[in-house]
Design a protein around this motif. Structure first.
Motif, PDB file in Angstrom:
ATOM      1  N   PRO A  24      46.166  28.290  19.426  1.00  0.00           N
ATOM      2  CA  PRO A  24      45.319  27.241  20.014  1.00  0.00           C
ATOM      3  C   PRO A  24      45.915  26.613  21.273  1.00  0.00           C
ATOM      4  O   PRO A  24      45.189  26.016  22.076  1.00  0.00           O
ATOM      5  CB  PRO A  24      45.205  26.211  18.879  1.00  0.00           C
ATOM      6  N   GLU A  25      47.236  26.778  21.451  1.00  0.00           N
ATOM      7  CA  GLU A  25      47.873  26.219  22.646  1.00  0.00           C
ATOM      8  C   GLU A  25      47.727  27.138  23.858  1.00  0.00           C
ATOM      9  O   GLU A  25      48.008  26.727  25.007  1.00  0.00           O
ATOM     10  CB  GLU A  25      49.366  25.965  22.375  1.00  0.00           C
ATOM     11  N   ALA A  26      47.285  28.367  23.647  1.00  0.00           N
ATOM     12  CA  ALA A  26      47.180  29.332  24.750  1.00  0.00           C
ATOM     13  C   ALA A  26      46.039  28.960  25.693  1.00  0.00           C
ATOM     14  O   ALA A  26      45.012  28.415  25.278  1.00  0.00           O
ATOM     15  CB  ALA A  26      46.971  30.737  24.199  1.00  0.00           C
ATOM     16  N   GLU A  27      46.221  29.298  26.960  1.00  0.00           N
ATOM     17  CA  GLU A  27      45.178  29.105  27.971  1.00  0.00           C
ATOM     18  C   GLU A  27      44.477  30.456  28.152  1.00  0.00           C
ATOM     19  O   GLU A  27      44.999  31.353  28.813  1.00  0.00           O
ATOM     20  CB  GLU A  27      45.808  28.634  29.288  1.00  0.00           C
ATOM     21  N   VAL A  28      43.307  30.589  27.531  1.00  0.00           N
ATOM     22  CA  VAL A  28      42.591  31.867  27.498  1.00  0.00           C
ATOM     23  C   VAL A  28      41.407  31.823  28.462  1.00  0.00           C
ATOM     24  O   VAL A  28      40.578  30.914  28.402  1.00  0.00           O
ATOM     25  CB  VAL A  28      42.094  32.195  26.083  1.00  0.00           C
ATOM     26  N   THR A  29      41.340  32.801  29.350  1.00  0.00           N
ATOM     27  CA  THR A  29      40.231  32.900  30.300  1.00  0.00           C
ATOM     28  C   THR A  29      39.569  34.264  30.167  1.00  0.00           C
ATOM     29  O   THR A  29      40.242  35.295  30.181  1.00  0.00           O
ATOM     30  CB  THR A  29      40.715  32.722  31.750  1.00  0.00           C
ATOM     31  N   VAL A  30      38.249  34.263  30.027  1.00  0.00           N
ATOM     32  CA  VAL A  30      37.473  35.493  29.924  1.00  0.00           C
ATOM     33  C   VAL A  30      36.726  35.720  31.234  1.00  0.00           C
ATOM     34  O   VAL A  30      36.070  34.810  31.752  1.00  0.00           O
ATOM     35  CB  VAL A  30      36.462  35.417  28.759  1.00  0.00           C
ATOM     36  N   TYR A  31      36.822  36.936  31.756  1.00  0.00           N
ATOM     37  CA  TYR A  31      36.049  37.341  32.933  1.00  0.00           C
ATOM     38  C   TYR A  31      35.015  38.377  32.479  1.00  0.00           C
ATOM     39  O   TYR A  31      35.370  39.459  32.018  1.00  0.00           O
ATOM     40  CB  TYR A  31      36.961  37.938  34.005  1.00  0.00           C
ATOM     41  N   GLU A  32      33.742  38.031  32.602  1.00  0.00           N
ATOM     42  CA  GLU A  32      32.658  38.912  32.160  1.00  0.00           C
ATOM     43  C   GLU A  32      31.574  38.936  33.230  1.00  0.00           C
ATOM     44  O   GLU A  32      31.075  37.896  33.643  1.00  0.00           O
ATOM     45  CB  GLU A  32      32.082  38.404  30.828  1.00  0.00           C
ATOM     46  N   SER A  81      40.181  43.115  41.543  1.00  0.00           N
ATOM     47  CA  SER A  81      41.471  43.804  41.533  1.00  0.00           C
ATOM     48  C   SER A  81      42.416  43.135  40.551  1.00  0.00           C
ATOM     49  O   SER A  81      42.284  41.938  40.248  1.00  0.00           O
ATOM     50  CB  SER A  81      42.095  43.812  42.937  1.00  0.00           C
ATOM     51  N   ILE A  82      43.361  43.931  40.064  1.00  0.00           N
ATOM     52  CA  ILE A  82      44.407  43.442  39.172  1.00  0.00           C
ATOM     53  C   ILE A  82      45.733  43.994  39.654  1.00  0.00           C
ATOM     54  O   ILE A  82      45.858  45.196  39.916  1.00  0.00           O
ATOM     55  CB  ILE A  82      44.171  43.887  37.718  1.00  0.00           C
ATOM     56  N   ASP A  83      46.730  43.133  39.769  1.00  0.00           N
ATOM     57  CA  ASP A  83      48.094  43.546  40.081  1.00  0.00           C
ATOM     58  C   ASP A  83      48.940  43.236  38.857  1.00  0.00           C
ATOM     59  O   ASP A  83      49.270  42.075  38.593  1.00  0.00           O
ATOM     60  CB  ASP A  83      48.612  42.787  41.307  1.00  0.00           C
ATOM     61  N   THR A  84      49.267  44.284  38.101  1.00  0.00           N
ATOM     62  CA  THR A  84      49.999  44.041  36.856  1.00  0.00           C
ATOM     63  C   THR A  84      51.461  43.685  37.099  1.00  0.00           C
ATOM     64  O   THR A  84      52.079  43.050  36.243  1.00  0.00           O
ATOM     65  CB  THR A  84      49.920  45.287  35.939  1.00  0.00           C
ATOM     66  N   ASN A  85      52.015  44.070  38.240  1.00  0.00           N
ATOM     67  CA  ASN A  85      53.401  43.692  38.550  1.00  0.00           C
ATOM     68  C   ASN A  85      53.503  42.212  38.894  1.00  0.00           C
ATOM     69  O   ASN A  85      54.385  41.506  38.406  1.00  0.00           O
ATOM     70  CB  ASN A  85      53.942  44.533  39.703  1.00  0.00           C
ATOM     71  N   GLU A  86      52.578  41.759  39.734  1.00  0.00           N
ATOM     72  CA  GLU A  86      52.568  40.341  40.122  1.00  0.00           C
ATOM     73  C   GLU A  86      51.832  39.473  39.109  1.00  0.00           C
ATOM     74  O   GLU A  86      51.828  38.247  39.224  1.00  0.00           O
ATOM     75  CB  GLU A  86      51.920  40.188  41.498  1.00  0.00           C
ATOM     76  N   LYS A  87      51.149  40.132  38.145  1.00  0.00           N
ATOM     77  CA  LYS A  87      50.354  39.427  37.130  1.00  0.00           C
ATOM     78  C   LYS A  87      49.316  38.522  37.786  1.00  0.00           C
ATOM     79  O   LYS A  87      49.214  37.328  37.494  1.00  0.00           O
ATOM     80  CB  LYS A  87      51.261  38.639  36.185  1.00  0.00           C
ATOM     81  N   ARG A  88      48.517  39.155  38.648  1.00  0.00           N
ATOM     82  CA  ARG A  88      47.522  38.417  39.422  1.00  0.00           C
ATOM     83  C   ARG A  88      46.167  39.125  39.367  1.00  0.00           C
ATOM     84  O   ARG A  88      46.085  40.347  39.368  1.00  0.00           O
ATOM     85  CB  ARG A  88      47.993  38.273  40.872  1.00  0.00           C
ATOM     86  N   ILE A  89      45.122  38.314  39.311  1.00  0.00           N
ATOM     87  CA  ILE A  89      43.741  38.801  39.268  1.00  0.00           C
ATOM     88  C   ILE A  89      42.962  38.206  40.424  1.00  0.00           C
ATOM     89  O   ILE A  89      43.101  37.017  40.745  1.00  0.00           O
ATOM     90  CB  ILE A  89      43.054  38.381  37.942  1.00  0.00           C
ATOM     91  N   THR A  90      42.121  39.028  41.062  1.00  0.00           N
ATOM     92  CA  THR A  90      41.146  38.538  42.033  1.00  0.00           C
ATOM     93  C   THR A  90      39.762  38.828  41.482  1.00  0.00           C
ATOM     94  O   THR A  90      39.468  39.957  41.067  1.00  0.00           O
ATOM     95  CB  THR A  90      41.303  39.233  43.393  1.00  0.00           C
ATOM     96  N   ALA A  91      38.908  37.807  41.453  1.00  0.00           N
ATOM     97  CA  ALA A  91      37.568  37.948  40.892  1.00  0.00           C
ATOM     98  C   ALA A  91      36.542  37.320  41.821  1.00  0.00           C
ATOM     99  O   ALA A  91      36.869  36.505  42.692  1.00  0.00           O
ATOM    100  CB  ALA A  91      37.496  37.312  39.510  1.00  0.00           C
ATOM    101  N   LYS A  92      35.291  37.714  41.608  1.00  0.00           N
ATOM    102  CA  LYS A  92      34.189  37.211  42.445  1.00  0.00           C
ATOM    103  C   LYS A  92      33.099  36.624  41.560  1.00  0.00           C
ATOM    104  O   LYS A  92      32.653  37.247  40.593  1.00  0.00           O
ATOM    105  CB  LYS A  92      33.618  38.352  43.282  1.00  0.00           C
ATOM    106  N   ASN A  93      32.678  35.418  41.890  1.00  0.00           N
ATOM    107  CA  ASN A  93      31.541  34.788  41.230  1.00  0.00           C
ATOM    108  C   ASN A  93      30.272  35.455  41.752  1.00  0.00           C
ATOM    109  O   ASN A  93      29.934  35.337  42.931  1.00  0.00           O
ATOM    110  CB  ASN A  93      31.529  33.287  41.523  1.00  0.00           C
ATOM    111  N   LEU A  94      29.555  36.171  40.892  1.00  0.00           N
ATOM    112  CA  LEU A  94      28.408  36.954  41.330  1.00  0.00           C
ATOM    113  C   LEU A  94      27.211  36.086  41.694  1.00  0.00           C
ATOM    114  O   LEU A  94      26.263  36.567  42.325  1.00  0.00           O
ATOM    115  CB  LEU A  94      28.010  37.956  40.243  1.00  0.00           C
ATOM    116  N   GLU A  95      27.234  34.834  41.325  1.00  0.00           N
ATOM    117  CA  GLU A  95      26.129  33.926  41.684  1.00  0.00           C
ATOM    118  C   GLU A  95      26.370  33.243  43.024  1.00  0.00           C
ATOM    119  O   GLU A  95      25.439  33.083  43.827  1.00  0.00           O
ATOM    120  CB  GLU A  95      25.930  32.881  40.587  1.00  0.00           C
ATOM    121  N   THR A  96      27.621  32.865  43.299  1.00  0.00           N
ATOM    122  CA  THR A  96      27.916  32.125  44.534  1.00  0.00           C
ATOM    123  C   THR A  96      28.586  32.977  45.596  1.00  0.00           C
ATOM    124  O   THR A  96      28.608  32.596  46.774  1.00  0.00           O
ATOM    125  CB  THR A  96      28.831  30.927  44.229  1.00  0.00           C
ATOM    126  N   GLY A  97      29.153  34.124  45.189  1.00  0.00           N
ATOM    127  CA  GLY A  97      29.895  34.957  46.130  1.00  0.00           C
ATOM    128  C   GLY A  97      31.325  34.503  46.343  1.00  0.00           C
ATOM    129  O   GLY A  97      32.096  35.153  47.064  1.00  0.00           O
TER     130      GLY A  97
END
Length: 443
Positions: A24-32, A81-97
């Protein structure tokens, strides 16, 4: 601990629910990228056929339920995109761009699969549709209301179920497949012959052992399907030619099979220990061979998603592998299979033998009884059971779950003859039909 979950169908939903409960202490984010989660695509044919009256009943969770558990739900967000070495995600909001960036400590890839779309001339004509998600289901229902001649391409489980649904709906139906018989991956010929006969009795056209070469249309809508052996009029075409893993985001970053399925260990970890994967995006351990194989099934997905959560902090519970167990109901027949068939064993270079029995489900002194056809496949050298198939007009498919456990535990065909099963005339005979298969092998 920051956990990013990419994709939220069967595996993703199972993972998210269990992660939120266990940590319950984890910060969980879902990208769908869709506007819904947990859609049971295996229910599309039931929805089309009117058995499931409300498509909303084909969901077993919702973004609202997961958000109430403290999960940040980024719906209609596509991960670029996902960079597993840097542990970074780039995502796009499909409604706002808008593009956003995020980081993670643990990454869970549950991106699932997507229908294979063959590069056939004319495939972009209107009324050529896919069958995978909630929007596809509604699209099919809408278009089927006006369609008179429907062609289904692909004779796997989804395609065959849709053919039954459309035939009951009153349409003129054609089923096209490149193999010489339907359900080729799941059942041997003596089983598929029975189902093909049922379709032919109902005037379903089976265009087998031929491939589609072209779609023709009028006014932008499909009107005809051209194959290597014939031409078939159609005002609606459903593509069900198979699925491929949706794993391009991790290309070159984790180990994969040749088709792009992510290879995971028994704790659902990829070759990068902080990256987990589950469901249709993965290759799974196939117990009949001991090798990793691509077997996209909802049952595998929910088990693997649950195990991701159980093993997220430390390896705790091993994945026991799969037999690829599945079932199907077509017209009056209930059928199921597990493990390899004789057909698939040849492709896998396995040296097997099979026992096939036809037996009534109850003693003949009972007022009613029905025949069962059971086939058990086993390794010739070791007698280890590696597969089974069953069909009957009574539902005895749970017997295949029993065989599935046996395969998982290394049961031999001789041992099957003497496994302890109950007897009661309402249900079976003194020698259960599973016992009888083992005894016949001994004889």
């Amino acid at each position: 601990m920051k956990v990013a979950v990419i994709g939220c169908t069967h595996a993703g939903t199972a993972a998210v629910k269990n992660i939120a409960t266990l940590y319950p202490e984890a910060e969980v984010t879902v990208y769908e990228r869709n506007d819904n989660v947990s859609f049971l695509s295996c229910g599309i044919a039931l929805y089309v056929g009117g058995v499931a009256k409300d498509a909303n009943g084909l969901f077993y969770s919702s973004p609202q339920e997961l958000a109430s558990m403290g999960v940040s739900m980024k719906m209609k967000h596509e991960v670029l995109s996902i960079d597993t070495n840097e542990k970074r995600i780039t995502a796009k909001n499909l409604e706002t761009g808008e593009q956003i960036e995020d980081t993670f400590d643990k990454l869970v890839m549950t991106t699932g699969s997507w229908p294979i779309i063959p590069p056939i001339d004319g495939i972009k004509l209107n009324n050529i549709v896919l069958s995978k998600n909630f929007h596809h289901a509604n699209n099919i229902i809408d278009k089927a209301k006006e369609a008179k001649k429907i062609t289904v391409i692909g004779a796997g489980y989804i395609g065959v179920e849709l053919v039954e649904a459309f035939e009951k709906y009153g349409a003129e139906v054609t089923l096209i497949d490149g193999e010489e018989r339907i359900l080729n991956k799941y059942l041997d010929r003596e089983y598929t012959d029975l189902i093909e006969d049922e379709f032919r009795k109902r005037n379903v056209t089976l265009a087998l052992n031929q491939t589609v070469t072209k779609f023709e249309g009028e006014n932008g809508n499909v009107s005809k399907v051209i194959t290597t052996k014939g031409e078939y009029e159609a005002d609606l075409v459903i593509l069900c030619v198979g699925f491929k893993p949706n794993t391009g985001l991790l290309n070159g970053q984790v180990d994969m099979l040749g088709n792009g399925a992510i290879v995971v260990n028994e704790y659902m970890q990829t070759s990068n220990p902080d990256v987990y994967a589950a469901g249709d995006s993965c290759a799974v351990k196939y117990n009949p061979t001991g090798e990793h194989m691509y077997i996209p099934l909802a049952t595998n997905a929910v088990r693997m998603g649950t195990l991701v959560a159980k093993n997220l902090v430390k390896p705790s519970i091993r994945y026991m592998g799969t037999q690829g167990t599945s079932g199907l109901h077509i017209y009056d027949y209930s059928m199921a299979s597990t493990g390899v068939t004789e057909t698939s064993a040849k492709l896998l270079n396995m040296n097997v033998k099979s026992i096939t029995i036809t037996e009534n489900n109850r003693p003949e002194f009972m007022p009613t009884y029905e025949p069962i056809m059971l086939k058990v496949t086993y390794e010739e050298e070791t007698s280890r059971i590696v597969g089974a198939q069953i069909i009957s007009k009574v539902d005895v498919t749970q017997a295949i779950n029993t065989i599935s456990v046996g395969i998982q535990k290394g049961l031999t065909i001789e041992e099957l003859g003497f496994v302890d099963f109950f007897f009661q005339p309402h249900f079976n005979k003194p020698w259960n039909f599973l016992n009888q298969a083992g005894l016949q092998a001994l004889a």
